[in-house]
Design an enzyme around this catalytic site. Structure first.
Site, mmCIF file in Angstrom:
data_model
loop_
_atom_site.group_PDB
_atom_site.id
_atom_site.type_symbol
_atom_site.label_atom_id
_atom_site.label_comp_id
_atom_site.label_asym_id
_atom_site.label_seq_id
_atom_site.Cartn_x
_atom_site.Cartn_y
_atom_site.Cartn_z
ATOM 1 N N ARG A 136 -9.302 10.075 -8.447
ATOM 2 C CA ARG A 136 -8.410 10.790 -7.512
ATOM 3 C C ARG A 136 -7.624 9.758 -6.720
ATOM 4 O O ARG A 136 -7.956 9.427 -5.594
ATOM 5 C CB ARG A 136 -9.252 11.693 -6.596
ATOM 6 C CG ARG A 136 -8.499 12.807 -5.953
ATOM 7 C CD ARG A 136 -8.467 12.680 -4.467
ATOM 8 N NE ARG A 136 -8.019 11.374 -4.058
ATOM 9 C CZ ARG A 136 -8.179 10.853 -2.860
ATOM 10 N NH1 ARG A 136 -8.824 11.510 -1.941
ATOM 11 N NH2 ARG A 136 -7.705 9.647 -2.539
ATOM 12 N N ASN A 173 -0.404 12.164 0.874
ATOM 13 C CA ASN A 173 0.332 11.037 0.292
ATOM 14 C C ASN A 173 0.555 11.272 -1.195
ATOM 15 O O ASN A 173 -0.206 11.994 -1.818
ATOM 16 C CB ASN A 173 -0.501 9.757 0.434
ATOM 17 C CG ASN A 173 -0.648 9.317 1.875
ATOM 18 O OD1 ASN A 173 0.307 9.327 2.616
ATOM 19 N ND2 ASN A 173 -1.850 8.943 2.255
ATOM 20 N N TYR A 185 0.853 -1.194 0.000
ATOM 21 C CA TYR A 185 0.000 0.000 0.000
ATOM 22 C C TYR A 185 0.888 1.242 0.000
ATOM 23 O O TYR A 185 1.981 1.202 -0.557
ATOM 24 C CB TYR A 185 -1.023 -0.066 1.157
ATOM 25 C CG TYR A 185 -2.221 0.719 0.744
ATOM 26 C CD1 TYR A 185 -3.026 0.291 -0.309
ATOM 27 C CD2 TYR A 185 -2.493 1.954 1.313
ATOM 28 C CE1 TYR A 185 -4.075 1.068 -0.766
ATOM 29 C CE2 TYR A 185 -3.548 2.731 0.855
ATOM 30 C CZ TYR A 185 -4.328 2.288 -0.184
ATOM 31 O OH TYR A 185 -5.349 3.058 -0.650
ATOM 32 N N LYS A 210 -5.943 -2.381 -1.079
ATOM 33 C CA LYS A 210 -6.783 -2.252 0.125
ATOM 34 C C LYS A 210 -7.329 -3.602 0.536
ATOM 35 O O LYS A 210 -7.414 -3.925 1.717
ATOM 36 C CB LYS A 210 -7.921 -1.268 -0.141
ATOM 37 C CG LYS A 210 -7.433 0.169 -0.074
ATOM 38 C CD LYS A 210 -8.171 0.983 0.953
ATOM 39 C CE LYS A 210 -7.291 2.091 1.476
ATOM 40 N NZ LYS A 210 -7.956 3.360 1.702
ATOM 41 N N ASP A 229 -13.716 5.233 2.438
ATOM 42 C CA ASP A 229 -12.562 5.244 3.328
ATOM 43 C C ASP A 229 -11.832 6.579 3.299
ATOM 44 O O ASP A 229 -11.299 7.021 4.314
ATOM 45 C CB ASP A 229 -11.603 4.106 2.960
ATOM 46 C CG ASP A 229 -10.482 4.009 3.977
ATOM 47 O OD1 ASP A 229 -10.799 3.962 5.178
ATOM 48 O OD2 ASP A 229 -9.316 4.017 3.574
ATOM 49 N N ASP A 230 -11.799 7.223 2.135
ATOM 50 C CA ASP A 230 -11.066 8.496 2.033
ATOM 51 C C ASP A 230 -11.687 9.558 2.923
ATOM 52 O O ASP A 230 -11.002 10.428 3.443
ATOM 53 C CB ASP A 230 -11.067 8.996 0.587
ATOM 54 C CG ASP A 230 -10.637 7.902 -0.360
ATOM 55 O OD1 ASP A 230 -9.559 7.345 -0.145
ATOM 56 O OD2 ASP A 230 -11.412 7.564 -1.279
ATOM 57 N N GLU A 232 -13.764 4.133 -3.070
ATOM 58 C CA GLU A 232 -12.334 4.389 -2.886
ATOM 59 C C GLU A 232 -11.789 5.305 -3.979
ATOM 60 O O GLU A 232 -11.924 5.004 -5.170
ATOM 61 C CB GLU A 232 -11.630 3.028 -2.963
ATOM 62 C CG GLU A 232 -10.222 3.029 -2.500
ATOM 63 C CD GLU A 232 -10.089 3.327 -1.025
ATOM 64 O OE1 GLU A 232 -10.890 2.849 -0.219
ATOM 65 O OE2 GLU A 232 -9.157 4.073 -0.693
ATOM 66 N N ASP A 233 -11.190 6.413 -3.572
ATOM 67 C CA ASP A 233 -10.469 7.285 -4.504
ATOM 68 C C ASP A 233 -11.308 7.743 -5.692
ATOM 69 O O ASP A 233 -10.828 7.795 -6.832
ATOM 70 C CB ASP A 233 -9.156 6.619 -4.944
ATOM 71 C CG ASP A 233 -8.094 6.701 -3.844
ATOM 72 O OD1 ASP A 233 -8.416 7.215 -2.758
ATOM 73 O OD2 ASP A 233 -6.951 6.267 -4.064
HETATM 74 P P1 NAD Z 1 -9.396 16.111 -2.291
HETATM 75 O O1 NAD Z 1 -9.050 16.262 -3.694
HETATM 76 O O2 NAD Z 1 -10.798 15.749 -1.918
HETATM 77 O O3 NAD Z 1 -9.058 17.475 -1.513
HETATM 78 C C1 NAD Z 1 -7.885 18.211 -1.671
HETATM 79 C C2 NAD Z 1 -8.133 19.599 -1.106
HETATM 80 O O4 NAD Z 1 -6.910 20.308 -1.148
HETATM 81 C C3 NAD Z 1 -9.146 20.407 -1.875
HETATM 82 O O5 NAD Z 1 -10.014 21.047 -0.985
HETATM 83 C C4 NAD Z 1 -8.309 21.447 -2.575
HETATM 84 O O6 NAD Z 1 -8.992 22.664 -2.725
HETATM 85 C C5 NAD Z 1 -7.188 21.615 -1.588
HETATM 86 N N1 NAD Z 1 -6.037 22.229 -2.209
HETATM 87 C C6 NAD Z 1 -5.512 22.015 -3.435
HETATM 88 N N2 NAD Z 1 -4.485 22.840 -3.649
HETATM 89 C C7 NAD Z 1 -4.349 23.583 -2.541
HETATM 90 C C8 NAD Z 1 -3.480 24.628 -2.168
HETATM 91 N N3 NAD Z 1 -2.527 25.049 -2.982
HETATM 92 N N4 NAD Z 1 -3.629 25.161 -0.958
HETATM 93 C C9 NAD Z 1 -4.586 24.730 -0.122
HETATM 94 N N5 NAD Z 1 -5.441 23.762 -0.430
HETATM 95 C C10 NAD Z 1 -5.328 23.188 -1.627
HETATM 96 O O7 NAD Z 1 -8.389 15.064 -1.663
HETATM 97 P P2 NAD Z 1 -8.482 14.323 -0.253
HETATM 98 O O8 NAD Z 1 -9.143 13.013 -0.394
HETATM 99 O O9 NAD Z 1 -9.049 15.243 0.750
HETATM 100 O O10 NAD Z 1 -6.951 14.038 0.024
HETATM 101 C C11 NAD Z 1 -6.046 15.100 0.216
HETATM 102 C C12 NAD Z 1 -4.691 14.554 0.617
HETATM 103 O O11 NAD Z 1 -4.798 13.841 1.833
HETATM 104 C C13 NAD Z 1 -4.097 13.570 -0.387
HETATM 105 O O12 NAD Z 1 -2.725 13.860 -0.580
HETATM 106 C C14 NAD Z 1 -4.239 12.235 0.272
HETATM 107 O O13 NAD Z 1 -3.198 11.368 -0.057
HETATM 108 C C15 NAD Z 1 -4.178 12.589 1.718
HETATM 109 N N6 NAD Z 1 -4.864 11.609 2.546
HETATM 110 C C16 NAD Z 1 -4.175 11.047 3.580
HETATM 111 C C17 NAD Z 1 -4.769 10.106 4.371
HETATM 112 C C18 NAD Z 1 -4.012 9.521 5.518
HETATM 113 O O14 NAD Z 1 -2.927 9.916 5.784
HETATM 114 N N7 NAD Z 1 -4.542 8.580 6.246
HETATM 115 C C19 NAD Z 1 -6.048 9.691 4.095
HETATM 116 C C20 NAD Z 1 -6.748 10.285 3.030
HETATM 117 C C21 NAD Z 1 -6.143 11.256 2.283
#
Ligand code: NAD
Length: 558
Positions: free
Chosen positions: A162, A415, A109, A180, A274-275, A251-252
């Site tokens: 995504r 990530n 993963y 997953k 899950d996200d 997922e994603d």
């Molecule tokens: P998403 O696309 O739903 O949301 C991303 C957000 O970031 C959006 O609101 C966007 O407007 C904002 N964004 C983009 N560019 C930006 C900038 N320059 N400044 C401020 N904000 C900005 O994605 P998501 O599902 O919310 O995931 C976001 C991140 O979190 C990913 O990198 C993902 O890998 C990570 N994530 C980590 C975990 C974990 O650690 N367990 C779990 C889920 C997601």
């Protein structure tokens, strides 16, 4: 749901009419033991001559495969090696993953799976799971009948829009459902027989993939709107009819579809995202455990998120549920969550239209353009990066968090590693070692002024396998917020004083099966409490769940 799903006449029914023999048995990854087939099995099952003569134990096989794994230095090569092993002999694969969980999970993963998805076309060897494309609209029920297993219980599905923080990867996103589901088995003991990874291919807006000669999906723009919704509705309907007890994990998906799909289906079918919800639970667990270092109550925290997408608003929603449990009103709890997105601080009356999921967190406040200014304006106790913006937590921002708080909470959750808002080393160094830190992808241990810090990884793997298992064993009709809240509380309670002394706010990954068992037990108990379970509650819930967990050991077939 049993430990070994030997349904009469089913694929795994030893001695039954459909039980494979000879090369067909060697080709069946669920049943294959390779060189470990015994003398008696070789005679009874037509294997004589198809294997080298010496019979190996699983321990001897492990010695060989771990040696081969260790010789590979490139993580993607390790991923390919493990995938090939999984497709050949799942028992051995899971035994290897289980025995070396901390080393293997980052390969099957995040972070390696991100690289694997980017190169899924180039490294493609053998399909795993099902690909259902928009061209097959009207035929999804028929297509699902091609899957050899009739009692699927756990489906992870993506449309690849995504993938992690990597964007639209179309059909290459299949690495995520595959990975997953491997984690469901490795970490929570869900039998691989029950699992089905699915990619819905509706095209991709990643135009580079249209040009890529190795791309495995449809080379067309994404289908959206009514046609997309009808395709998804047909898919959900076909899954429910084919597998009425299955849990569907979204997922994603891109965030406009992710929120809608969750909203539209969460009360109709056993499903979760899950996200949004798993991330929320693992992040909340980190905050709850972190409070043992920072002091104070959850409801006193002020959270500032960078990124207002699925992860960020999911975490905030669950925080609100938890703070309400501590007595705050919903409005007061929401007022403690602030967001910065690509347009600056999310505030009421900001120019442009706000997405619906951000509305509840758009507070009355003058417009603020940057994260640094937002930190000044909000004075958060916790800064949570979920933006996919590498290095957005600069030295001055971390230093400021450390000036505002004796023990600032800083989570850089984006990530893969290359997208993290800061590294563990930076967070500890810029805060003089005072930060309570977690990241999405793993970081190495940090040594600062003679002290050693083990950064916690806020990996969803702590939560979703246990939640899924708990929902399945109780045959719950829904996965509720109450279940994710109890999962977070359970996870936080499993962080030991020794973990905290190292700055680690999650248990070691080596304890993951025990963690998943405890979470599954708490979630199943919650399903019974909420009246959603479809089976009676066993007297010893934890013992009952433990007895159902898949163990990667060879069964005798004769
Ligand atoms: P998403 O696309 O739903 O949301 C991303 C957000 O970031 C959006 O609101 C966007 O407007 C904002 N964004 C983009 N560019 C930006 C900038 N320059 N400044 C401020 N904000 C900005 O994605 P998501 O599902 O919310 O995931 C976001 C991140 O979190 C990913 O990198 C993902 O890998 C990570 N994530 C980590 C975990 C974990 O650690 N367990 C779990 C889920 C997601």
């Amino acid at each position: 749901m049993h430990t070994q799903p030997d349904h009469a006449g089913g694929l795994l029914a030893t001695g039954g009419p459909t039980f494979p023999r000879g090369v067909a048995l060697l080709a069946n990854s669920l049943l294959n033991k390779g060189t470990a087939f015994t003398e008696a099995e070789r005679d009874a099952l037509g294997l004589r001559g198809l294997l080298p003569p010496r019979v190996f134990t699983i321990e001897e096989q492990l010695f060989r495969v771990y040696g081969n794994f260790s010789r590979k230095t490139d993580p993607l090569e390790k991923y390919i090696f493990l995938t090939t092993l999984q497709n050949r002999n799942e028992t051995l694969f899971y035994r290897l993953v289980q025995e070396h969980a901390e080393e293997m999970i980052p390969i099957i993963y995040t972070p390696t799976v991100g690289q694997a998805c980017l190169e899924y076309g180039a490294i493609f060897r053998k399909p795993r799971g099902m690909f259902i494309s928009i061209r097959e609209r009207g035929r999804i029920a028929e297509i699902l009948r091609s899957w050899p297993i009739s009692d699927v219980r756990m489906i992870v599905v993506t449309d690849g829009e995504r993938i992690l923080g990597l964007g639209d990867l179309g059909a290459l996103g299949m690495g995520i459902p595959v990975g997953k589901l491997s984690l469901y088995t490795a970490c929570a003991g869900l039998h691989p027989y029950y699992t089905l990874p699915i990619t819905l291919d509706v095209g991709t807006d990643n135009l580079k993939l249209h040009e890529d000669p190795l791309y495995i999906g449809l080379k067309q723009k994404r289908v959206r709107g009514a046609e997309y919704d009808a395709f998804l509705a047909e898919f959900v309907d076909a899954v429910q009819k084919a597998y009425p007890k299955a849990l569907l994990q979204w997922e994603d998906f891109g965030n406009t579809n992710a929120f809608r799909l969750l909203h539209d289906y969460r009360e109709k079918i056993l499903s979760f995202n899950d996200d949004i919800q798993g991330t929320a639970s693992v992040a909340l667990a980190g905050i709850i455990a972190g409070l043992r270092l920072t002091g104070g109550k959850l409801s006193e925290q002020k959270l500032l998120f960078l990124g207002a997408g699925e992860a960020g608003t999911g975490i905030a929603d669950l925080f609100v549920a938890a703070a309400r449990k501590e007595g705050l009103s919903e409005a007061a709890a929401r007022a403690r969550c602030w967001f910065v997105d690509s347009q600056g601080l999310v505030v009421r009356g900001r120019p442009g239209k706000l997405a619906a999921h951000k509305e509840p967190y758009a507070h009355e406040h003058p417009v603020v353009a940057t994260l640094a200014e937002a930190v000044e304006a909000v004075k958060p106790t916790a800064l949570i990066g979920v933006s996919g913006q590498a290095r957005a937590f600069t030295q001055s921002i971390i230093t400021r968090m450390a000036a505002l708080n004796q023990r600032p909470i800083v989570f850089a959750l984006s990530n893969p590693t290359s997208k993290a808002e800061c590294t563990a080393e930076e967070a500890y160094r810029w805060s003089d070692g005072r930060v309570v830190f977690a990241s999405g992808s793993p970081f190495p241990t940090v040594t600062l002024n003679g002290r050693t810090f083990v950064p916690g990884q806020g990996n969803n793997v702590y939560i979703f396998p246990g939640v899924g298992l708990g929902a399945l064993v109780s045959e719950s009709t829904q996965v509720t917020d109450g279940m994710f809240l109890t999962a977070a509380e359970t996870l936080a309670s499993l962080v030991s004083e020794d973990d905290l002394a190292l700055g680690r706010i999650y248990p070691a990954l080596s304890k993951i099966r025990e963690v998943s068992l405890k979470i599954a037990t708490a979630v199943a108990a919650q399903a019974h409490r909420e009246g959603l379970a479809r089976v009676p509650r066993p007297a010893d819930l934890e013992g009952d769940i433990r007895s159902r967990m898949f163990e990667p050991v060879y069964r005798s077939y004769v």
